[in-house]
Design a protein around this motif. Sequence first.
Motif, short mmCIF file in Angstrom:
data_model
loop_
_atom_site.label_atom_id
_atom_site.label_comp_id
_atom_site.label_asym_id
_atom_site.label_seq_id
_atom_site.Cartn_x
_atom_site.Cartn_y
_atom_site.Cartn_z
N ARG A 179 0.82 -1.05 0.00
CA ARG A 179 -0.15 0.00 0.01
C ARG A 179 0.79 1.25 -0.06
O ARG A 179 0.61 2.11 -0.66
CB ARG A 179 -0.99 0.03 1.35
N ALA A 212 2.58 1.66 -3.34
CA ALA A 212 1.53 2.00 -4.64
C ALA A 212 1.15 3.47 -4.43
O ALA A 212 1.06 4.13 -5.40
CB ALA A 212 0.34 0.92 -4.27
N PHE A 249 2.09 6.35 -7.45
CA PHE A 249 0.78 6.57 -8.10
C PHE A 249 1.21 8.02 -7.83
O PHE A 249 1.00 8.77 -8.87
CB PHE A 249 -0.27 6.24 -7.13
N ILE A 306 -7.83 4.80 5.35
CA ILE A 306 -7.09 3.65 5.70
C ILE A 306 -7.59 2.30 4.94
O ILE A 306 -8.52 2.59 4.14
CB ILE A 306 -7.31 3.12 7.42
N SER A 307 -6.92 1.37 4.88
CA SER A 307 -7.25 -0.06 4.17
C SER A 307 -8.66 -0.28 4.47
O SER A 307 -9.04 -0.29 5.50
CB SER A 307 -6.22 -1.22 4.64
N THR A 351 -7.03 5.64 -7.33
CA THR A 351 -6.68 5.82 -6.03
C THR A 351 -7.28 5.00 -5.13
O THR A 351 -6.75 4.34 -4.36
CB THR A 351 -7.38 7.35 -5.68
N GLU A 359 -7.77 1.83 -5.65
CA GLU A 359 -7.04 0.86 -6.00
C GLU A 359 -5.81 0.57 -5.06
O GLU A 359 -5.42 -0.15 -4.26
CB GLU A 359 -6.85 0.31 -7.47
N VAL A 360 -4.80 1.73 -5.21
CA VAL A 360 -3.68 2.00 -4.61
C VAL A 360 -3.86 1.99 -2.94
O VAL A 360 -2.98 1.41 -2.15
CB VAL A 360 -2.72 3.09 -5.18
N ALA A 361 -4.82 2.77 -2.68
CA ALA A 361 -5.13 3.03 -1.39
C ALA A 361 -5.97 1.69 -0.71
O ALA A 361 -6.55 1.81 0.40
CB ALA A 361 -5.88 4.17 -1.09
N THR A 362 -6.27 0.51 -1.36
CA THR A 362 -6.90 -0.47 -1.05
C THR A 362 -8.08 -0.10 -0.16
O THR A 362 -8.76 -0.55 0.84
CB THR A 362 -6.07 -1.48 0.08
#
Lengths: 143, 118
Positions: free
Chosen positions: A40, A43, A47, B42-43, B59, B61-64
């Motif tokens: 995370r 990424a 990004f 947060i995830s 966004t 996707e990368v920040a889950t």
Amino acid sequence: MENTEGVFFLTGKDFKNAGAASSSLKGILEGRGVPQPIIRRVAIAAFEAEMNVIIYAVAGMMNYTITDEMIKIRIQDMGPGIPNIEQAMKEGYSTAPDYIREMGFGSGMGLPNIKRNSDTLTVNSVVGEGTTVEFSMNLPPAE
Amino acid sequence: MILSDIRDILKAVVLARKEDMGMQIERAYCADLMSDVLAFSISHSLLITGLTNTQVIRTAEVATITAIVFIQNKRPDIQTIALADEKKIPLLVTDLSMFDTCGLLFEKGLRSCNGLEF
């Protein structure tokens, strides 16, 4: 495990594919079994750096190296350069035009977000030539 | 709560991943600034936003982020929905404003990503 290396090429103003390189990098890290919290962080930092190239530069490239000890990312661009890096590192400082802000970026959180998520960060820039952002994240020892 | 609870509370329409309405959501973050989402979410939380471009999906996707709610009937285009589907990120859209969306979900027990508890 053997080192993994690669490169993604980035095209300025290609908003349709903006984020695709970071998304692919995330997949590569997942394939190597890197812990999710570290994926995370990588990424998010990748990004932000990718968006900076898309927003400001003509073109750029993202190189990555993954070893057992660390993940290292280097993003080089052919862009306008950053006249004052110290200022650009401050949260909220941005030179982005309004149409970028309307897309949800350019709020002056790019470099601070990269710093927040990385263990090392260096930014080198020459006005009129381009910027190189290099950051790394340490990996925990294998069990 | 689960996503179908959020759908019902907000009288929302599901635009992508109808099959994922059983996903668990405990936290939410709302913003139109994607860099703020990257910095402060947060995830496995819910993103509530008025932005509908593909960068919102990237966004998330990368920040889950687990799922996204678009407010005030703002609907993404078909490419954005397709990207969300590919990345397995459920999309919902509600007629409600940002304030009412957050208020209703808070009232039903959803909490922020930033730790304020009641």
